[in-house]
Design a protein around this motif. Structure first.
Motif, short mmCIF file in Angstrom:
data_model
loop_
_atom_site.label_atom_id
_atom_site.label_comp_id
_atom_site.label_asym_id
_atom_site.label_seq_id
_atom_site.Cartn_x
_atom_site.Cartn_y
_atom_site.Cartn_z
N MET A 1 0.94 -1.10 0.23
CA MET A 1 -0.01 -0.47 -0.45
C MET A 1 0.50 1.29 0.01
N GLU A 2 0.11 2.50 -0.14
CA GLU A 2 1.04 3.65 -0.47
C GLU A 2 2.00 4.19 0.96
N THR A 3 2.66 5.01 0.32
CA THR A 3 3.16 5.83 1.55
C THR A 3 3.25 7.40 0.91
N LEU A 4 2.04 7.91 1.76
CA LEU A 4 1.80 9.04 1.81
C LEU A 4 3.41 10.28 1.31
N PHE A 5 3.66 11.11 1.21
CA PHE A 5 4.88 12.24 1.38
C PHE A 5 3.99 13.44 1.13
N ILE A 6 3.68 14.36 1.83
CA ILE A 6 2.47 15.53 2.20
C ILE A 6 3.59 16.81 2.59
N THR A 7 3.16 17.48 2.45
CA THR A 7 4.03 18.77 2.40
C THR A 7 2.94 20.00 1.90
N HIS A 8 3.45 21.58 1.59
CA HIS A 8 2.88 22.66 1.70
C HIS A 8 3.60 23.63 1.43
N PRO A 9 3.43 24.08 0.15
CA PRO A 9 4.53 25.39 -0.54
C PRO A 9 4.46 26.71 0.82
N SER A 10 3.06 26.81 1.57
CA SER A 10 2.80 27.80 2.84
C SER A 10 4.05 27.10 3.96
N CYS A 11 4.72 26.37 4.13
CA CYS A 11 5.18 25.71 5.11
C CYS A 11 7.01 26.60 4.31
N ARG A 12 6.88 27.13 3.80
CA ARG A 12 8.56 27.32 3.08
C ARG A 12 8.40 28.78 3.45
N LEU A 13 7.77 29.82 3.96
CA LEU A 13 7.16 31.52 3.55
C LEU A 13 7.37 31.73 4.83
N HIS A 14 7.49 30.79 6.24
CA HIS A 14 7.31 31.30 7.29
C HIS A 14 9.21 30.62 7.55
N GLU A 15 9.44 31.71 8.73
CA GLU A 15 10.95 31.93 8.48
C GLU A 15 11.07 33.54 10.05
N MET A 16 11.85 32.76 10.81
CA MET A 16 12.06 33.89 12.04
C MET A 16 13.74 34.70 11.85
N GLY A 17 13.96 34.85 10.23
CA GLY A 17 15.14 35.52 10.45
C GLY A 17 16.28 34.53 9.33
N GLU A 18 17.57 35.18 9.27
CA GLU A 18 18.39 34.62 8.45
C GLU A 18 19.38 33.75 9.19
#
Length: 308
Positions: A1-18
């Motif tokens: 049965m399948e293994t899913l890989f789940i992500t979302h583009p918004s998760c790259r937009l959060h940042e707390m400083g370089e």
């Protein structure tokens, strides 16, 4: 049965400083390693998930706290919660999508469209308390997913496994005393958040370990403490707070795990899931800040989840 890989583009937009180690580049490192490993062709990728709903969040977080997060979400720049934890304008979108990814994984796995899933999401969640953000975390992604499995699908027993180098104090605060949920973890102690070493609720199997503990010692802990507790609990679903900062190359901790240790731990959990949970495992990214070690470790973990 399948293994899913789940992500979302918004998760790259959060940042707390370089300067901050909990950076968007963490997800890029995972994607790059998946591509170079050739593992991607064996996975089903989903990136169109919906954010967790307010009702799903309120199963583990106080309404007043959620209101506070929205009130202090900045229109520009950063709002500092503590010296290590800050919001930018995209943080709440990223956090609700990270939690929504775990909820979506639960739906897919419980309904039989996949057997296992890995959520490559950020910000992480296991330090998020019912009414407090801390330690890079705002919403407790795994706790929200576990609560969804219990409330929406009527599961009677689930397990939460946390192998991050830091104690999952938020997850413990949410589930301590809830006998439906068994939490098993090891973590370096003393180390932030400097909790988990005291005697706690009977449904918590927390094993503090000193700095420089190696993989073979962790395997003994899993065999001696985690596996008997899991067999007694007979979880109908297993959740993993998958922090990879226990790796020997990670500078935020001083433990000595390598990729083979993550493979072994994952295989032991899958064997429990096969016996008691119809193979159902949902894993979500927590820590891991050395980008090379993170990418390699996640690939090892996913490969084990997919039984490849």
């Amino acid at each position: 049965m399948e293994t899913l890989f789940i992500t979302h583009p918004s998760c790259r937009l959060h940042e707390m400083g370089e300067w901050h180690p909990e950076s968007p580049q963490r997800l890029d490192a995972i994607s790059d390693q998946l591509l170079s490993s050739g593992l991607g062709k064996f996975l089903v990728e989903h990136d169109d998930i919906q954010p967790a709903t307010r009702a799903q969040l309120e199963r583990v977080h106080k309404a007043e706290y959620l209101d506070w997060l929205h009130k202090h979400s900045p229109a520009a720049g950063h709002f500092s919660i503590d010296p290590d934890t800050a919001m930018n304008p995209s943080t709440l979108g990223a956090a609700t999508h990270a939690a929504g990814a775990v909820v979506y994984a639960v739906d897919e796995v419980v309904q039989g469209r996949a057997e296992t899933a890995f959520c490559s999401v950020r910000p992480p969640g296991h330090h998020a308390m019912p009414a407090q953000a801390m330690g890079f975390c705002f919403l407790n992604n795994v706790a929200i997913g576990a609560a969804h499995a219990l409330a929406h699908y009527g599961l009677e027993r689930v397990a939460v496994i946390d192998f991050d180098v830091h104690h999952g104090n938020g997850t413990e605060a949410i589930f301590a005393g809830d006998e439906r949920v068994l939490m098993c973890s090891f973590f370096q102690h003393p180390l932030f958040p400097n909790t988990g070493s005291e005697r706690t609720a009977s449904n918590m199997v927390n094993i503090p370990v000193p700095a420089y503990t190696k993989g073979h010692e962790i395997r003994e802990i899993v065999t001696t403490y985690w596996l008997p507790a899991l067999e007694a609990h007979r979880p109908q679903m297993i959740f993993i707070s998958a922090g990879f900062d226990s790796h020997r190359e990670d500078d935020l901790g001083q433990l000595g795990l390598v990729e083979a240790d993550y493979t072994w731990i994952t295989e032991q959990l899958l064997a429990v899931a096969d016996r008691h949970a119809q193979g159902r495992v949902v894993s979500a990214l927590e820590g891991g800040y050395n980008l090379s070690a993170l990418g390699r470790s996640v690939v090892a973990h996913i490969k084990a989840l997919a039984k490849l």
